[in-house]
Design an enzyme around this catalytic site. Structure first.
Site, PDB file in Angstrom:
ATOM      1  N   HIS A   1      87.196  -2.156  59.775  1.00  0.00           N
ATOM      2  CA  HIS A   1      87.797  -0.830  59.994  1.00  0.00           C
ATOM      3  C   HIS A   1      89.180  -0.956  60.619  1.00  0.00           C
ATOM      4  CE1 HIS A   1      86.029  -1.897  63.860  1.00  0.00           C
ATOM      5  NE2 HIS A   1      86.830  -1.010  64.437  1.00  0.00           N
TER       6      HIS A   1
ATOM      7  N   ASP B   1      91.135   1.264  63.657  1.00  0.00           N
ATOM      8  CA  ASP B   1      90.633   2.186  64.671  1.00  0.00           C
ATOM      9  C   ASP B   1      91.053   3.636  64.432  1.00  0.00           C
ATOM     10  OD1 ASP B   1      89.062   0.390  66.058  1.00  0.00           O
ATOM     11  OD2 ASP B   1      90.763  -0.326  67.255  1.00  0.00           O
TER      12      ASP B   1
ATOM     13  N   HIS C   1      89.976  -4.843  61.279  1.00  0.00           N
ATOM     14  CA  HIS C   1      89.251  -5.788  62.130  1.00  0.00           C
ATOM     15  C   HIS C   1      87.761  -5.528  62.038  1.00  0.00           C
ATOM     16  CE1 HIS C   1      90.067  -2.299  64.669  1.00  0.00           C
ATOM     17  NE2 HIS C   1      89.008  -2.627  65.387  1.00  0.00           N
TER      18      HIS C   1
ATOM     19  N   ARG D   1      89.091  -1.813  76.706  1.00  0.00           N
ATOM     20  CA  ARG D   1      89.900  -1.434  75.542  1.00  0.00           C
ATOM     21  C   ARG D   1      90.763  -0.221  75.833  1.00  0.00           C
ATOM     22  NH1 ARG D   1      89.167   2.384  71.401  1.00  0.00           N
ATOM     23  NH2 ARG D   1      89.063   1.669  69.261  1.00  0.00           N
TER      24      ARG D   1
HETATM   25  C1  OGA Z   1      87.183  -1.992  68.994  1.00  0.00           C
HETATM   26  C2  OGA Z   1      86.570  -3.050  68.186  1.00  0.00           C
HETATM   27  C3  OGA Z   1      86.051  -5.404  68.208  1.00  0.00           C
HETATM   28  C4  OGA Z   1      85.343  -6.377  69.080  1.00  0.00           C
HETATM   29  O1  OGA Z   1      87.096  -2.070  70.229  1.00  0.00           O
HETATM   30  O2  OGA Z   1      87.794  -1.088  68.412  1.00  0.00           O
HETATM   31  O3  OGA Z   1      86.464  -2.904  67.010  1.00  0.00           O
HETATM   32  O4  OGA Z   1      85.313  -7.563  68.686  1.00  0.00           O
HETATM   33  N1  OGA Z   1      86.210  -4.161  68.854  1.00  0.00           N
HETATM   34  O5  OGA Z   1      84.798  -5.983  70.121  1.00  0.00           O
HETATM   35 MN    MN Z   2      87.705  -1.189  66.335  1.00  0.00          MN
END
Ligand code: OGA
Ligand code: MN
Length: 285
Positions: free
Chosen positions: A102, A104, A260, A275
């Site tokens: 995806h 974000d 990602h 995050r």
């Molecule tokens: C996010 C995500 C990836 C991870 O926080 O948006 O996709 O590896 N994280 O935690």
């Molecule tokens: Mn993500």
């Protein structure tokens, strides 16, 4: 202005780079910030090992890159509305958050330009994050196919994961994070299928299998077939970088030009990330 201080080590194919010789806990001098932004523009994903940061320092670093983004559907940390804790506890059996390719919040009218993830607890095995380069994926298409898809707009919605009847509303057994499903998630926005990066001017494919649900003006079957091809193409191993974490590493990625995917493989171990997001523009063709 450039500084000699920053040490940037790109991956062999240029997608992803490690940055050392910088201290993210203090405001970056203008020349250093300029170089960090330049490395980020050039490599799409950059990571900074060995950066212990307090919540205040993580927020302050984020704000040097732009305003905070809008982060719905996940309960933020107590007293920290702009920090999400991406957490999976050792005894947890729920799905991995972000565990499908995806970009974000691509369903937003102005999706976040950048996501920043700061590693607090990294499991001894598993928990890598995969990144896919949407620029090279676009460039690898034939001119004929490029010309065919360039004018298209795709439909994005958060209903699948976050709708009132979506995946998280049904899921049991999640302990580390509080997901807040909502009817609000059932709204849809259209975005150009191919977007031009506002900083680099490069084109990238801008669709993903979590939030992109159709192609404007096509039947469901037509849209699904085209999207299935694009998802497979974009996540081909030629375009993918597998990122291994270490505690106190800060990684930031560009949602405008890459996808990602969080991997699992660490059941029995805890993984904790903090995050933040940086607001972005409305995608333009
Ligand atoms: C996010 C995500 C990836 C991870 O926080 O948006 O996709 O590896 N994280 O935690
Ligand atoms: Mn993500």
């Amino acid at each position: 202005m450039t500084t000699l201080a920053l040490k940037v080590t790109p991956n062999a194919d240029g997608f992803g780079a490690e940055i050392r010789s910088v201290d993210l806990s203090r405001p970056l001098p203008p020349g250093v910030l300029h170089d960090v932004k330049a490395a980020f523009a050039a490599h799409g994903v950059v990571w900074f090992p060995d950066q212990p940061l307090t919540h205040d320092q993580l927020e302050a670093f984020t704000l040097q890159l732009g305003a905070f983004g809008w982060d719905p559907y996940v309960k933020p940390m107590e007293d920290r509305p702009h920090i999400l804790e991406v957490r999976r506890d050792a005894d947890e059996t729920a799905s991995v958050f972000g565990g499908t390719w995806h970009s974000d919040w691509s369903f937003q009218e102005t999706p976040p330009a950048i996501t920043i993830l700061h590693a607090k607890i990294v499991p001894p095995v598993g928990g890598d994050t995969l990144y896919a380069d949407g620029v090279r994926a676009w460039e690898a298409l034939s001119p004929t196919f490029q010309a065919m898809i360039a004018p298209l707009r795709s439909v994005h919605s958060a209903a699948g994961p976050y709708g009132s009847k979506g995946f998280y509303a049904q899921e049991k057994g999640r302990t580390g994070m509080t997901i807040l499903p909502s009817v609000e998630a059932e709204k849809a926005y259209t975005h150009p299928l191919v977007r031009t990066h506002p900083v680099t001017g490069r084109k990238a494919l801008f669709v993903n299998p979590v939030y992109t649900v159709g192609i404007e003006g096509m039947t469901e079957a037509e849209g699904k077939a085209l999207l299935a091809f694009l998802f497979k193409h974009m996540t081909d191993e030629r375009f993918v970088y597998r990122h291994r974490w270490a505690a106190n590493m800060l990684t930031m990625w560009d949602n405008r030009c890459c996808l990602h995917n969080a991997t699992g493989g660490y059941d029995g171990h805890t993984r904790v990330m903090h995050r933040t997001t940086v607001a972005g523009d409305a995608p333009r063709p």
